[in-house]
Motif scaffolding. Structure first.
Motif, mmCIF file in Angstrom:
data_model
loop_
_atom_site.group_PDB
_atom_site.id
_atom_site.type_symbol
_atom_site.label_atom_id
_atom_site.label_comp_id
_atom_site.label_asym_id
_atom_site.label_seq_id
_atom_site.Cartn_x
_atom_site.Cartn_y
_atom_site.Cartn_z
ATOM 1 N N CYS A 248 -7.775 -0.858 0.475
ATOM 2 C CA CYS A 248 -6.762 -0.229 0.958
ATOM 3 C C CYS A 248 -5.659 -0.098 0.031
ATOM 4 N N GLN A 249 -5.256 1.366 -0.298
ATOM 5 C CA GLN A 249 -4.091 1.432 -1.036
ATOM 6 C C GLN A 249 -2.976 0.744 -0.728
ATOM 7 N N TYR A 250 -2.724 0.572 0.408
ATOM 8 C CA TYR A 250 -1.259 -0.032 0.973
ATOM 9 C C TYR A 250 -1.412 -1.877 1.212
ATOM 10 N N CYS A 251 -2.641 -2.342 0.593
ATOM 11 C CA CYS A 251 -2.873 -3.564 1.217
ATOM 12 C C CYS A 251 -1.653 -4.622 0.783
ATOM 13 N N ASP A 252 -1.151 -5.307 2.036
ATOM 14 C CA ASP A 252 -0.063 -6.439 1.475
ATOM 15 C C ASP A 252 -0.577 -7.604 1.165
ATOM 16 N N SER B 108 2.479 2.390 8.043
ATOM 17 C CA SER B 108 2.004 1.792 6.672
ATOM 18 C C SER B 108 3.300 1.378 5.912
ATOM 19 N N HIS B 109 3.466 0.128 5.820
ATOM 20 C CA HIS B 109 4.953 -0.372 5.347
ATOM 21 C C HIS B 109 5.218 0.354 3.804
ATOM 22 N N LEU C 219 6.539 -7.347 12.495
ATOM 23 C CA LEU C 219 7.710 -8.238 12.640
ATOM 24 C C LEU C 219 7.954 -9.295 11.508
ATOM 25 N N HIS C 220 6.887 -9.775 10.779
ATOM 26 C CA HIS C 220 7.143 -10.788 9.667
ATOM 27 C C HIS C 220 8.033 -10.147 8.535
ATOM 28 N N ASN D 298 10.622 -10.424 4.841
ATOM 29 C CA ASN D 298 10.441 -9.538 3.852
ATOM 30 C C ASN D 298 8.786 -9.565 3.487
ATOM 31 N N ASP D 299 8.423 -9.846 2.451
ATOM 32 C CA ASP D 299 6.890 -9.656 2.320
ATOM 33 C C ASP D 299 6.274 -10.920 1.646
ATOM 34 N N GLU D 300 6.895 -12.099 2.047
ATOM 35 C CA GLU D 300 6.570 -13.407 1.486
ATOM 36 C C GLU D 300 4.960 -13.836 1.862
ATOM 37 N N PRO D 301 4.312 -14.206 1.145
ATOM 38 C CA PRO D 301 3.037 -14.897 1.620
ATOM 39 C C PRO D 301 3.151 -16.171 2.243
ATOM 40 N N GLY D 302 2.372 -16.254 3.262
ATOM 41 C CA GLY D 302 2.625 -17.559 4.122
ATOM 42 C C GLY D 302 3.692 -17.344 5.084
#
Ligand SMILES: C[S@@+](CC[C@H](N)C(=O)[O-])C[C@H]1O[C@@H](n2cnc3c(N)ncnc32)[C@H](O)[C@@H]1O
Ligand SMILES: Nc1nc2[nH]cc(C(=O)O)c2c(=O)[nH]1
Ligand code: SF4
Ligand SMILES: [Mg+2]
Length: 215
Positions: free
Chosen positions: A37-41, A178-179, A204-205, A210-214
């Motif tokens: 997916c082009q937006y994959c986070d 899509s973020h 929500l996360h 922000n977009d931190e893994p974990g």
């Protein structure tokens, strides 16, 4: 040889999405995905990871003493042993959900699991992968999600909502911006203007961390 899965991470956080948003949840993120997916986070879960036994994953989940467990990825159903993992999580007494792309057959997933089926919109660039047979398997315990990139995606999602009567098949229909592609307030305005039987879902996360893994 014991049953194994390739795992990117196991972490405890607040569920950022779906009908249990805001509730403390253990996430089990499986490695690998056949889609792009082009937006994959979560592209960091496309490769790498660690091969682990189901028993070791179940033990780590139990250490958090959770009520909710979410199996995600990557694409969890791309690994056949996701099916016994989901069953064993249910047997252990957790409320279990799976996030899946809708590109793989969901029929073998334990019906105690809430299946969060993401119908891929044209803006994802992977809508040709949608397996529409999955829609006939949905129950009130399941959820359907559209990740919407544009007004064109919104119109497409509304057409699928109507075509399949999705709000009568699934317990929740979720519309998520899509973020980085679409403002949540635009999507909110369209849902209200059209009086749709869907729930706006924010991640929500991403607002909390922000977009931190974990997280
Ligand atoms: C990372 S995917 C993993 C599970 C599965 N592969 C799937 O696509 O459902 C989990 C959810 O995050 C959503 N997602 C990924 N990137 C996103 C973004 N940039 N904005 C909003 N939702 C996103 C996906 O569409 C999916 O519903
Ligand atoms: N807090 C939090 N909630 C989530 N819900 C779904 C997630 C995912 O990446 O699938 C996710 C995630 O990565 N973090
Ligand atoms: S299916 Fe899920 S994990 Fe795979 S690329 Fe799309 S959003 Fe990312
Ligand atoms: Mg995520």
């Amino acid at each position: 040889m014991q049953d194994t899965l390739r795992i990117t991470e196991v972490f405890y956080s607040l569920q950022g999405e779906t009908r249990t948003a805001g509730l403390p949840t253990v996430f089990v993120r499986l490695t690998g995905c056949p889609l792009r997916c082009q937006y994959c986070d979560s592209a960091y879960a496309f490769s790498g990871g660690t091969v682990r036994t189901l028993d070791s994953i179940l033990e780590q989940v139990a250490d958090f003493r959770p009520r909710y467990v979410c199996v995600t990825g990557g694409e969890p159903l791309a690994q056949p042993n996701a099916i016994p993992l989901l069953k064993q999580l249910c047997d252990a007494g957790y409320e279990v959900s799976i996030e899946t792309s809708g590109a793989l057959d969901i029929s073998a997933v334990d019906t105690r699991v809430s299946r969060v089926l993401d119908l891929k919109t044209p803006g994802s660039k992977e809508s040709h992968r949608n397996l529409y047979e999955n829609i006939g398997l949905l129950t009130a315990n399941d959820q359907v999600k559209f990740v919407i990139c544009s007004r064109e995606d919104y119109d497409w999602a509304v057409s699928k909502l109507i075509e399949y009567g999705l709000e009568r098949r699934a317990g929740e229909v979720l519309f998520s911006p899509s973020h980085h592609d679409l403002k949540a307030s635009d999507l909110a305005d369209w849902i209200v203007a059209d009086n749709l039987p869907v729930r706006l879902q924010m991640q929500l996360h991403k607002y909390l961390w922000n977009d931190e893994p974990g997280r």
